[in-house]
Structures are given as C-alpha cells and as structure tokens.
Design an enzyme around this catalytic site. Structure first.
Site, short mmCIF file in Angstrom:
data_model
loop_
_atom_site.label_atom_id
_atom_site.label_comp_id
_atom_site.label_asym_id
_atom_site.label_seq_id
_atom_site.Cartn_x
_atom_site.Cartn_y
_atom_site.Cartn_z
N GLY A 157 32.49 -29.27 31.22
CA GLY A 157 32.07 -29.49 32.64
C GLY A 157 33.47 -30.12 33.23
N ASP A 159 31.47 -38.42 32.21
CA ASP A 159 30.36 -39.37 31.69
C ASP A 159 31.04 -40.75 31.31
OD1 ASP A 159 28.86 -37.40 32.67
OD2 ASP A 159 27.89 -36.87 30.95
N ARG A 162 33.22 -34.37 40.36
CA ARG A 162 34.05 -33.45 39.27
C ARG A 162 35.45 -32.93 39.37
NH1 ARG A 162 29.83 -30.15 35.46
NH2 ARG A 162 30.45 -28.50 36.98
N LYS A 175 38.42 -35.65 27.51
CA LYS A 175 37.85 -35.23 28.89
C LYS A 175 36.24 -35.62 29.07
CE LYS A 175 35.80 -32.42 29.84
NZ LYS A 175 34.72 -31.12 29.90
N THR A 176 35.75 -36.43 29.80
CA THR A 176 34.39 -36.50 30.44
C THR A 176 34.31 -37.30 31.55
OG1 THR A 176 32.05 -36.76 30.01
CG2 THR A 176 33.53 -37.57 28.47
N ASP A 222 31.56 -32.76 22.17
CA ASP A 222 31.29 -31.42 21.56
C ASP A 222 32.68 -30.66 21.27
OD1 ASP A 222 28.65 -32.33 21.12
OD2 ASP A 222 28.09 -31.37 23.10
N ARG A 279 31.59 -23.14 28.45
CA ARG A 279 30.78 -24.00 27.61
C ARG A 279 30.30 -23.16 26.38
NH1 ARG A 279 28.98 -28.75 29.81
NH2 ARG A 279 29.12 -29.19 32.13
N MET A 324 25.69 -38.60 38.15
CA MET A 324 25.89 -37.89 36.79
C MET A 324 26.18 -38.68 35.87
SD MET A 324 28.38 -34.47 36.73
CE MET A 324 27.05 -33.56 37.64
#
Length: 552
Positions: free
Chosen positions: A82, A206, A428, A203-204, A177, A146, A251
């Site tokens: 993402g 979250d 994002r 990166k994320t 991942d 992805r 998110m």
C-alpha cells in the site's frame, strides 16, 4: 513539468535534511560494522533457512575514509504494498546518492511493484523525471503492487530479468511482508552465486514495521497527522453543533498505532485499542458498554456529542468475533455451493442454522447489514474481508440499542445521533510532512551507501529520530535479525514480526492515564493542517508516539 500549484512548486524545491555524517562527499563516509546478530526468535530455524545471510552485523555510517569503490552500477527499485507518504523521496535519496558517487550509474524503477520484476516492466529514472516527484505524496512515479514472491519459479524469473538488465542491486521499499520477500530474495541470490544485492526500506502507515533499530516506518507520521487534522476538524464541528456522536474508523489492519497516535494528537472521548481489547478478552458487549458509558456520562452534563476512534482491524481482536469469522470462513469454504443456492434474503438465517450455539448467538446479535457483510464481502480465497466491515456502523447501532434500553430503565435521558466515517485512503498519498520528507530521503541515501559497501539482506535504518535530522544515526540492520517463524496458510514460514501496540509502552501508558478525563470532558485538541514552512518546532515535529517512546 506538469501544471502545478504553488505548494507543489515549493515542495519540489525543498531540500531534505540529511544526518551530518551523510552530508559530505560519499568517499568520506565509512561503514562501521558491529558484532554478529541473531534473529528475534526461532534462531536455529531462521539460521537454517538463511545460511548465507544470517548473523550479519549491524552497520552504521560515520565520517571517515571509505574503502568502497564507486564504479558505475545499475540499481533497480520497487514500491511494494500500500501507498505511504514519502516513497518518492526514498527513490530521490537513492538516485542522488548513486549520481553523486558516479554520474554514470543508473537507476531503474520496476512498474507496478513485484509484478514489474516478474514481467520485466521498468523505466529508467532520469533527472527530469525525478524532479517531477521530489517531496510529493503517492507512488505514481512507478506505481506499486501486492504480488507476493513465493515460488522458486518466481525467484528464477526475477533473477533472469535482473541479469538481463545487468543489475548490481535491488531496493525493495515496503512493509513487513515485502521486506520478508526481500530477505528471501537476498538469500536466493546468494545461493545461486549471484552478486546482486538486495536492500529493504521500512514503509507502512500502519506503523507495525518497527523495533529497537527501526524506530518508525515511513508514512506513519504524515498519515497520522493528516487523519488528526480531519478528526480535529470534526471535533470542532461537534463542539459547534453539539448534536452528533462521530464514530471514526482509522486505517490500521493489524495494529492500532494510528488510532493511538491520533488519540494523543486530538484527545477524543473514546479510543479503542485492538491490542488491549484482545489482552482483556473483551466481548463485543464490553466494547459497546465502554462507549455507551462515555455517552451517558456526557449526557448528564448536557453534552450529547462526542468522538469515538476505532482501529480498522478491531473486530479481529474481539475474541468472540474472531472465532465467528473463523467459523464462517470454514463453513463458507466447505458449503460454498449450498450457500450459493440460497435466496439472498434468506442467507443470514441459513448461516445462523449452520453455526454452533455460541457463534450463532454472536451472529444473531449483529445488525442485519453487518450479518450480510460477513457472508457476502469475501476475498478471492473465500475469507471475510475484515477491512470492508463497517465497524463504525456496527458499534454505533449497538450503542444506540444499549442506550434505548438504558432510557427505558430510566438510566439515560440524553439524545444520541451517530455519524460514521472511515479515514484510510485520505492519508496514504498526502504530501509528506517535513519529517517524512527528510526521513525518506535519508533512507534512500542510506540504501545507496549499503549497496556501495557491498551489503545485501539489509534494511536501511535511521536512529535517534527524536533529534534534529543532522543528529540521526544512519546505518543498516540485517533483515534476518527482525524475523521469527509464524504459521501462514497452514505452514510455518519465516516472517518479519509485526510490531503491535505495547500495552506497557510509554505511549499507551500515557493514554491510559488520561483517557478517563477525555471520556467525559471537552478536552479536544485541534492540530490543524501539516505545516511545511515556518518555525522548526512547528514544521519538523515528530509524532507524539515517537517522542514518548524516546523520552527518558
């Protein structure tokens, strides 16, 4: 150059700040190696799976005479997973490092993430192309994807395509991942006697890719500040209208870092932390009651309005809902044809009849539209798509039912008008904050230095992020150091461990100390829009989470 706004023009011209050790000529930056490392857990299993890359030392970059050679090299880069604000600056830092060391070096961006590696779709990054994307949000320069690299056939194809381009190295910009894929790819190349190096970048939005050496993942700072601006705007509106309860889903599928950070920035009345819900084995009724009690206490003061923050993945952390989802996944897989033959309006009743008594009771307690979401919105593997469940609607409806009963019993006399929101894609691809712009550029530049010094199977790292950028410590962490074994799709596999909210950590402990006051009072904070130009204390501030974690 495309038609641009004044802000875009100014951001293109922004010069990201670097750690002082990286601000000099690359020939005057030396790689200092520490002692051998081991994986986070399951050391023997990880070592056996990664014999060529396990146990490598932590690396830091300092001022000194470099022993690296700076011949022309070719590097590939992918954006995986993402979107997160700052991805373009990682590429910019990598590109500038390459060109400063040797103008003949080349950078190739693979299009669409890992699938670009498999399909050999790429473009060469040039000065003019790079200048269109500096300090901007999004991944639109080379797009993302992805696709998972799992089979030997895929790895063979990646190696073949990389060799055709004569690549010396590959940089994987992604989450846990994606960087697990990078670790496997680095090991695979070594096993095949290939000299192609693999470097990762954290990166994320979250925030769940972090540890002692990866203090935060890029994009988290910008996304949390973007959502907090919106939450603050809604809180101000609530204070003005004084008639709505806003249920805001944020998110963050597996971890509640964003919800916690936004709570610290905006001080809402209720913030649910998935990790706490699971640790306390809270039922759905417990969660509803926690929200309802805040509504009732505020109503006693004449305040029939408020803010509730909900992590996106909450339902998977409520034990009874998690068990229900598992039962539904198994049942829908085993009886897909039978289910498909049932008339749409009768499907919930059919599902209810198939479940065991406990799961059937939980399923029956849910609003009917949520019952449909649990059985109709499924991924290609037939599993419930948790991210599509309107948790904000589920909780607001159940709180309304709770309050109706309380009103009938004479325990509540207020008014309850809920509104639902989901903030996800809004954050994002936002223009990166100065922190993320600087952090990402430094991550990219550090990635180049890791390549130049012959490293593979590493993730780019910057530490002491609570300090000014000039004082950050740049280096690299072996990817195997962050790994453990987990069951995935019925098999034990090596993966980078997700970092969930630590309930004994300083950010959550601070939140737990003040939330009872926030639950009842109008103590909202209004952080406003991200500021790019002005006083350092306004423009370059880190997240509250990072500040608390690094506080003495």
């Amino acid at each position: 150059m495309k038609s641009i706004t004044a802000l875009q023009k100014a951001r293109y011209a922004y010069l990201p700040k670097l750690p002082s050790a990286l601000m000099q000529d690359v020939k005057n930056v030396v790689a200092v190696k520490g002692s051998a490392t081991e994986s986070f857990a399951d050391q023997q299993a990880i070592k056996q799976l990664f014999p060529h890359t396990y146990g490598q030392p932590i690396v830091s970059f300092e001022s000194g005479a470099s022993s690296a050679t700076f011949n022309p090299i070719k590097v590939g880069v992918i954006l995986s997973g993402g979107q997160a604000p700052g991805g373009h600056n990682v590429i910019a830092g990598l590109y500038d490092g390459l060109k400063k060391a040797n103008p003949q070096s080349q950078l190739f961006g693979f299009l669409g993430g890992p699938s670009g590696l498999l399909e050999a779709k790429y473009l060469e990054v040039t000065d003019s192309l790079m200048d269109e994307y500096r300090n901007t949000g999004g991944f639109d320069m080379i797009q993302s994807g992805r696709t998972k690299l799992e089979s030997s056939e895929q790895f063979d194809l990646v190696l073949e395509n990389a060799q055709k381009l004569s690549l010396d190295a590959l940089v994987v910009i992604g989450g846990d991942d994606s960087n697990t894929n990078g670790a496997v790819l680095a090991e695979y190349f070594k096993a095949k006697n290939s000299s192609i190096q693999v470097i990762g970048c954290p990166k994320t939005i979250d925030g769940d890719l972090k540890n002692q050496f990866i203090e935060t993942s890029f994009g988290f700072d910008t996304a949390a500040k973007t959502y907090s601006e919106l939450i603050g705007n809604i809180a101000r509106d609530a204070m003005s209208a004084r008639k709505y309860w806003h249920f805001i889903k944020l998110m963050g599928r597996s971890a509640s870092h964003i919800a916690l950070e936004c709570a610290l920035q905006t001080r809402p009345n209720v913030t649910l932390i998935s990790e706490e819900v699971e640790a306390k084995q809270m039922t759905l009724a417990d969660v509803v009651q926690e929200i309802a009690h805040s509504v009732m206490k505020r109503a006693e003061k004449g305040w029939n309005f408020g803010i509730v923050l909900i992590p996106e993945g909450l339902v998977e952390f409520i034990p009874e809902i998690k068990a229900l989802i598992a039962k539904l996944n198994d049942m829908m897989s085993e009886k897909a044809d039978e289910f498909g033959a049932i008339e749409l309006e009768k499907q919930p009743e059919w599902v209810h009849a198939q479940l065991d008594a406990k799961s059937a009771e939980v399923y029956a307690s849910l609003p009917r539209d949520i019952q449909f979401q649990l059985i109709l919105d499924r991924d290609p593997h037939g599993n419930v798509q948790v991210s599509l469940i309107e948790t904000e609607k589920l909780l607001s409806k159940m709180v309304a039912s709770y309050l109706e009963k309380a009103k009938a019993e004479g325990k509540y006399k207020g008014k309850f008008a809920p509104l639902g929101h989901f903030f996800g894609y809004e954050g994002r691809c936002a223009f990166p904050s100065n922190f993320d712009a600087d952090y990402c550029y430094s991550l990219g530049y550090t990635s180049f230095l890791l390549i130049a010094n012959g490293m593979t199977g590493y993730i780019s790292s910057l530490r002491e992020l609570q300090r000014p950028a000039s004082e950050w410590v740049a280096g690299g962490i072996p990817l195997t150091m962050m790994m453990n074994m987990e069951r995935r799709h019925g098999e034990m596999k090596p993966v980078i461990r997700k970092a969930l909210v630590e309930l004994n950590g300083k950010p959550f402990q601070y939140f737990a100390h003040v939330r009872e006051k926030w639950a009842v009072e109008n103590d909202f904070a209004y952080p406003g829009a991200i500021q790019y130009y002005g006083p350092t204390e306004v423009c370059d501030q880190t997240s509250i989470t990072l500040g608390l974690e690094k506080s003495k």
